[in-house]
Design a protein around this motif. Structure first.
Motif: not given
Length: 235
Positions: A151-168
């Protein structure tokens, strides 16, 4: 002689705009899924185990003391990765945001075994649980997270777009503000600051940027220096 280490793929943090866009698409009760890792740098399992009871409000720090992990397919509470707890500073704006969320969706007491399925029953007042009051797991979180990404336009997404991205993202914000690798390593729960440096060194401001910022701050203090022409011979 040790073999050269393979170059790791460089971490590319999300932008603030992407994090905000995904947060806006999450149901209100799950917005802390962005706020907490982006604000204190926790891992996914630590997010699922986060409790406002872990906040020392007098010292403005969070005691990151547990995670949710799956053992034989069953969720348990356990110590964070590496078996070490840590303290992380928490800002007033973030804490106010989490308190507001708790006012709307009160923390839920959840009881899980400690460390393994036959471990001691441990009850924690969790800030974020699933819609029926159970502890979140990666599989359940994906059912909420992936639609928000799309819905936010992150499509296609990958594993790099998981919650861990926010830790980075958290790491990149601190480095950009001039925080040291040693402090960042401590806040992230890394056992070796050298590991933190290897992962995030490319995100550190270069020497030109650091120098310009330092000198701008120095002169912004209004020290009343003479004009450059008047002190040309001073050096």
């Amino acid at each position: 002689m040790k073999r050269p280490r393979m170059n790791r793929q460089q971490v590319v943090p999300w932008s603030r705009e992407r994090a905000k866009a995904v947060r806006n698409e999450l149901p209100d009760r799950f917005k802390p899924a962005v706020d907490v890792p982006a604000g204190i740098g926790v891992r996914k399992g630590e997010l699922f185990a986060f409790s406002l009871d872990d906040v020392d409000r007098d010292r403005a720090v969070v005691h990151v003391c547990r995670q949710v992990r799956l053992v034989a397919g069953k969720p348990v509470f356990a110590l964070p990765k590496g078996g070490k707890t840590r303290e992380v500073p928490i800002g007033g704006a973030l804490l106010a945001q989490l308190d507001a969320c708790a006012d709307q969706f009160p923390s839920t007491p959840v009881t899980l075994p400690w460390s393994h399925p036959d471990g001691k029953a441990t009850t924690v007042n969790l800030l974020m649980v699933d819609k029926v009051g159970r502890v979140l797991t990666p599989k359940e979180m994906d059912k909420i997270w992936i639609p928000a990404l799309k819905a936010a336009g992150v499509d296609p997404h990958t594993r790099a777009d998981g919650i861990h991205a926010l830790r980075h993202l958290y790491a990149s914000v601190l480095l950009d503000a001039g925080e040291s690798i040693k402090a960042l390593s401590k806040y992230l729960g890394h056992s070796d600051p050298g590991f933190t440096l290897r992962v995030y060194t490319h995100l550190m401001p270069n020497s030109h940027e650091r120098t310009r910022r330092a000198i701008d701050v120095f002169f912004a203090k209004g020290l009343g220096f003479a004009a450059v022409g008047e002190v040309a011979d001073a050096a």
